[in-house]
Every structure is written in structure tokens, then in C-alpha cells.
Design a protein around this motif. Sequence first.
Motif, PDB file in Angstrom:
ATOM      1  N   VAL A 106      -4.203 127.371   5.153  1.00 20.56           N
ATOM      2  CA  VAL A 106      -4.032 128.656   5.816  1.00 20.56           C
ATOM      3  C   VAL A 106      -2.630 128.710   6.409  1.00 20.56           C
ATOM      4  N   VAL A 107      -1.947 129.836   6.207  1.00 22.42           N
ATOM      5  CA  VAL A 107      -0.599 130.008   6.738  1.00 22.42           C
ATOM      6  C   VAL A 107      -0.555 131.261   7.603  1.00 22.42           C
ATOM      7  N   SER A 108       0.438 131.303   8.508  1.00 23.80           N
ATOM      8  CA  SER A 108       0.572 132.424   9.432  1.00 23.80           C
ATOM      9  C   SER A 108       1.848 133.187   9.131  1.00 23.80           C
ATOM     10  N   ASN A 109       1.753 134.521   9.173  1.00 26.48           N
ATOM     11  CA  ASN A 109       2.948 135.350   9.056  1.00 26.48           C
ATOM     12  C   ASN A 109       3.326 135.982  10.385  1.00 26.48           C
ATOM     13  N   GLY A 110       2.653 135.555  11.468  1.00 24.54           N
ATOM     14  CA  GLY A 110       2.931 136.081  12.793  1.00 24.54           C
ATOM     15  C   GLY A 110       1.962 137.152  13.240  1.00 24.54           C
ATOM     16  N   TYR A 111       1.226 137.726  12.292  1.00 23.36           N
ATOM     17  CA  TYR A 111       0.234 138.736  12.615  1.00 23.36           C
ATOM     18  C   TYR A 111      -1.183 138.309  12.226  1.00 23.36           C
ATOM     19  N   GLN A 112      -1.272 137.526  11.174  1.00 25.19           N
ATOM     20  CA  GLN A 112      -2.590 137.131  10.712  1.00 25.19           C
ATOM     21  C   GLN A 112      -2.498 135.811   9.956  1.00 25.19           C
ATOM     22  N   LEU A 113      -3.658 135.157   9.818  1.00 29.66           N
ATOM     23  CA  LEU A 113      -3.768 133.943   9.026  1.00 29.66           C
ATOM     24  C   LEU A 113      -4.327 134.308   7.659  1.00 29.66           C
ATOM     25  N   LEU A 114      -3.661 133.797   6.608  1.00 29.48           N
ATOM     26  CA  LEU A 114      -4.087 134.092   5.250  1.00 29.48           C
ATOM     27  C   LEU A 114      -4.172 132.808   4.447  1.00 29.48           C
ATOM     28  N   LEU A 181       7.469 132.749  17.542  1.00 33.06           N
ATOM     29  CA  LEU A 181       6.763 131.629  18.184  1.00 33.06           C
ATOM     30  C   LEU A 181       5.410 132.111  18.677  1.00 33.06           C
ATOM     31  N   ASP A 182       4.360 131.535  18.139  1.00 36.90           N
ATOM     32  CA  ASP A 182       2.993 131.895  18.525  1.00 36.90           C
ATOM     33  C   ASP A 182       2.782 133.404  18.485  1.00 36.90           C
ATOM     34  N   ASN A 183       3.143 133.980  17.331  1.00 34.71           N
ATOM     35  CA  ASN A 183       2.858 135.378  16.976  1.00 34.71           C
ATOM     36  C   ASN A 183       3.825 136.404  17.553  1.00 34.71           C
ATOM     37  N   VAL A 223       8.279 131.339  11.166  1.00 33.99           N
ATOM     38  CA  VAL A 223       7.086 131.513  11.986  1.00 33.99           C
ATOM     39  C   VAL A 223       6.620 130.134  12.465  1.00 33.99           C
ATOM     40  N   ILE A 224       6.629 129.929  13.779  1.00 34.57           N
ATOM     41  CA  ILE A 224       6.282 128.637  14.370  1.00 34.57           C
ATOM     42  C   ILE A 224       4.959 128.761  15.117  1.00 34.57           C
ATOM     43  N   THR A 225       4.038 127.867  14.816  1.00 32.38           N
ATOM     44  CA  THR A 225       2.733 127.826  15.493  1.00 32.38           C
ATOM     45  C   THR A 225       2.617 126.491  16.218  1.00 32.38           C
ATOM     46  N   THR A 226       2.349 126.542  17.518  1.00 33.16           N
ATOM     47  CA  THR A 226       2.257 125.309  18.301  1.00 33.16           C
ATOM     48  C   THR A 226       0.842 124.736  18.244  1.00 33.16           C
ATOM     49  N   LYS A 227       0.708 123.516  18.721  1.00 30.41           N
ATOM     50  CA  LYS A 227      -0.548 122.794  18.626  1.00 30.41           C
ATOM     51  C   LYS A 227      -1.603 123.367  19.572  1.00 30.41           C
ATOM     52  N   ARG A 228      -2.847 123.288  19.138  1.00 28.67           N
ATOM     53  CA  ARG A 228      -4.009 123.669  19.948  1.00 28.67           C
ATOM     54  C   ARG A 228      -5.031 122.533  19.893  1.00 28.67           C
ATOM     55  N   ALA A 229      -5.791 122.404  20.937  1.00 30.63           N
ATOM     56  CA  ALA A 229      -6.875 121.413  20.943  1.00 30.63           C
ATOM     57  C   ALA A 229      -8.076 121.951  20.160  1.00 30.63           C
ATOM     58  N   ARG A 230      -9.023 121.068  19.870  1.00 28.85           N
ATOM     59  CA  ARG A 230     -10.222 121.446  19.122  1.00 28.85           C
ATOM     60  C   ARG A 230     -11.458 121.329  20.004  1.00 28.85           C
TER      61      ARG A 230
END
Length: 611
Positions: A106-114, A181-183, A223-230
Motif C-alpha cells: 500500500v502506498v500513500s499519495n498524501g490523500y489516500q492509501l492505494l 509530511l503525514d498528508n 510523500v513522507i509517512t512517519t511511524k505509527r504503533a500497532r
Amino acid sequence: MRMTMILMFWLLAATSIKAQELKGKVTGQPDNNPLIGASIHIVQTKQTLITDQTGNFVTPIAKGNYTLEISYVGFVGQTLNINVPLTKPLELTLWPQTTQLQEVAVVSNGYQLLNKERNVGSFATLNNSVLNEQVGTNILNRLEFIANGVTADRSTSAGTGGLMVRGLSTMRGVKSPLIVLDNFPYEGDPNNINPNDVESITILKDAVAASIWGAKAGNGVIVITTKRARYKAPLKVDFNSNVTLGAEIDLSDYPQMATADFIEVERMLYGKGFYTSQINAVAKTAVSPVVELLMKRTAGTITENELNEAIAKLATKDVRDDFSNYFYQHPLNQQYALSLSAGQANYNWNLAAGYDHNTNQLAAGYQKLNLRFNNTFRPLKNLEINAGLVYTKSSTKSGKPGYGDVTSKSGTLYPYASFADEDGNALPIIKDYRMSYLATAGNGKLLDWKYYPLTDYQNNNTTGDLQDIIINLNANYKLLNTLRLGIQYQHQQQKTSSEQLATIDSYMARDMINRFTQINATTGAVTYRVPKGGVLSLGNADQNASNLRTQLNYDEQFNEHQLTGIVGAELRDNVNESNSDRLYGYDPATLAYSSVDQATPYPTFITGGSS
């Protein structure tokens, strides 16, 4: 007849021994764009060529067989055997290294995950493990070496650290890619982003990026997505440390005219009157030491033998040696990162800290502290709320002057300049005014007007401080299995300050004071229109950016078909404010300074003209 045959034979012989040209162009697939800065190494001659802004290269070369090694970051290298002379210019093509990019479902374009296979257009994706193959202080430096189609422009001010996506834009205006950064578009300094906090990066390269982000995406989007916990994850602790000691720069690799040749050109130009306007200038315009020696010979104050001896001594100098001996050193970069994360059934959190301490090859310092906290919880079955805070503090300190930073009035430094004598004592070099004039100017009542590069940087220091805060608030509610409502808010505040202190011992302060000093011709009284003391320059800038986005996401599967759509609205506000100030006669010990009448023009000491 015999003379004609001899002449024809001589012309044929001269043609046969004439050096040939090795020329060609390097392009990259799949779009056949020219590769800027590609390397072409000639094995037999150990010569390395670099392609220009159009991907072309050219060099003279003798006839024979050669082996070329063509390479470019992110592309598969190529080895080619050639025979010179060539029948036509070489057309070299390199293909991307597919093994460097990890598959991301899954990749992000800043608005949605596809899903990756459903993304249209040209893009590249990288995950955290690929980024960690590099040890750069900031995220952009790491991308330069691992992302296809991303290069750093070292020769132009392209912005964003000179990073380019798919080549240098030919349009006027901003040439750097858009950072998301993060959308949300990131308005601060990209150096603030801690690369150890990044989960994944998507690089949008073509017109599809503009269809998503508009005209500001004309140079590509990162487009940069930072880490999130699970959720339902045990406590995880990660620690990463990098210490890098770099090689000292070898200035002999920098092209420079040989000192003896440079002096010969100066002597030739002097004989043709090229320097006459500078010599006769009322402003006592600076001329090089060789030209001053030639002026003394013309005036008869030195003999021809004395002139030749002095010039022969200068011809043995190479200013690059003094730069290497006194200014350059091994760069040292230190980076430390700590991350903690955990999660329960309806709650997870992530805490990260990073610290960088760098000293470059000119002893300039850089320190950065990153703190990031992010948590997510589910108060209701279909509702997820996320909150995050990022704090960055960094500081910079100027270092020593580098090759090309020390200049004279003409803009370039003569290659026989010396910064120190045999005992290591600082020597002056020509800066703005003629050395013979400075020797007697003011009859000892002015401050020392000479420029000493070896020690001047110690008396002229620039520091900078930056603080950046980002607050993220997100809420997502699942209306139906196929319909989700999202509300996102981000606020960013960045404050920067800079301070340049040129003490009274610095050339900047001494030059400014002397230029406006007035000496009474009758009494000899000295009046300082610019107060004696240092010059303190201050600058501050504040940036506040707020983003609010409401978005409805639709995603439904119909057997082998899938329908996806988004609709929403976005509000954006970005305010920038800045101010600057300068204090004269500044004493750092007492913090005292004096006022200056900047409304009244005063005559300058040398020309008498008002300024």
C-alpha cells in the motif's frame, strides 16, 4: 611540384596524429531522460568524465581501443568497449536498479492509501529498511543515493538542498519538489525531519502528481509517512547509533590554472594596459601582488632582477595548499535515535527521540534534537482518534572559509596567495583596496585595514537557532463498510533566529569603520561616523501554518472490479513574518552599543563621495 608533395604529406601527417573526440550522451530508462552527473570512467587513461545538464559529455582522446565504465546512482552500471575514432557520438542508456526499491503493498499519495498495482503514473516507494541503508543526517540526503529518478543538484540553487525529481526544471521559480509530511504539505525546513522516524516514502514523478497536488507539484512530490504503533503489540524498544568520520577533501581535484601560467597572463595583460583603469581609479581598487610589482618596476622603485626574483617566488605558491593545511579537516557526523512503542486492544502509542551532532570539513557545527509522540485510541467501535506532537530544535555555527569563499575585489583569488608565513603567523591578502595604499592611509590613525583570512573567521561568527512544533489531530469514523469520514487538522509553528557578530578585530567591522572615518587635516582629530566596536546583525522569522481537511472516502469491491472515490474540502492558512536589525559599536562583554545616524550621507575616506 616537389614542394607541393611535401606540403600535402605534412598535412596528411598532421591530420593523422590529431587527437580525436570522445563524445556522447547518457540517458535513463524508462522515460529516456538525460542523466545529469553520470560518471564515465575510461579504464586505460584513468580519466573520469561527468555528464552536464543535458546528459552530454566530451573529451579529447588519442586513437585506440578503450573500455568505458558508465555508472549513475540508482541505475545498473554498464561496461562498454569502444574503438576511437568513433563513427558517431555514443548513445548510452542505463536502466533502474529494481532491487533497491522494496515492494510496498500500500502506498500513500498524501490523500489516500492505494494498492500499488492500482496506482497510475510514475512513482517509486521506499520503506524504512531501505532508508536505513544510508546514514545521512536528514531524509533528503538519504534519498539522493537510494531513490531512482532523484538527484542532488550541486551546481545551482535548486532549493530543498538541491534535490531534484526527474531532472532540473527549466521554468522560473521554485525548482524543488513538494514535501508532504503525514498528508499535509510541509512548510518548514526539510532538515528538521528525523529520517529514523520515517515509515515509508512515495515519490510521485509525473503529471499524476500535479493532478493530485496542483501546480506546486510541477517538480515532483515526496510523500513522507512517519511511524505509527500497532494495536495489541508488546513494548518495543529500538536504538540506533551512527558515527561517521569522513575523508578530508583533496583540493588537487579542483581545476585551477597553474600559478606560473596565471602570472604570465597577468604580465601580458599589464603590458597591454588591461589594468590601467584599476591603477588610476580614485577608489584605489585592489590589484594583485604581481600587478603591484609591475607597477613598482614601471615607476623604477625596483629593478628588473628584483621583479623577477619576487615573481619567481610567487610562482612556487599554490593557494590550495594553504586551504588544505589551515582550513580543511575530517568531517565527523554523530546520530543517535531511540524509539519506544506499545499497543493494547483499543490504544497504542509511540515515543521517539533523535539527536544529531555534526562538524563538517570546515569546522562548522550543526546540532539537532527531535522529539515525537503519537497515540491512537478507539473510544467507539467505528471511531478512531489520533493525536501527535513533534518538536525539533536545531542550532548551527559557522566555521572556517572554504575554497572559493576567500575572494578579492575581482571576485576570484589569485592562486599564489599565502595565508601564513613560515612561522604560522597570519598574512594579509588583497581584498578591496590596493596594498600599497593601505600601507600609508590615514598615517596610522585608522584601524588596520588589511584582510587576514587565517584569523578573520575567528572574529566573524554566525549562529542560528530553529524551533519547530507540529501538532496533528485526526478522527476517522466508519459510516458504512464502504464509506469512511475523516477529519484532519495540522498546525505547524517554526521560529528561526540568526546572529552574526563581527567583532572590532574582524575585517568587516574594521572596513566599515575606516570607510566613514573623518580626519581633520588641521588638527588631526579623528571622528568615527561608524562607532568603534563590533557589528551585530540579528534576524528573526516566524512561520505559522494551519491545515484543516474533511474527506469522505468510498471504496467498494464488485467481484473482480473495485470502485474508489474521495470527496472533501480543505482550508489552509500560512503566515510568514520576519524582521532584522543591526547594532554598531557593539561590545559583547558589556552588551553596549552606539547609535548611528543612518539618514545623513557621509563622505567615504578614500573617494570623498557620499554614501
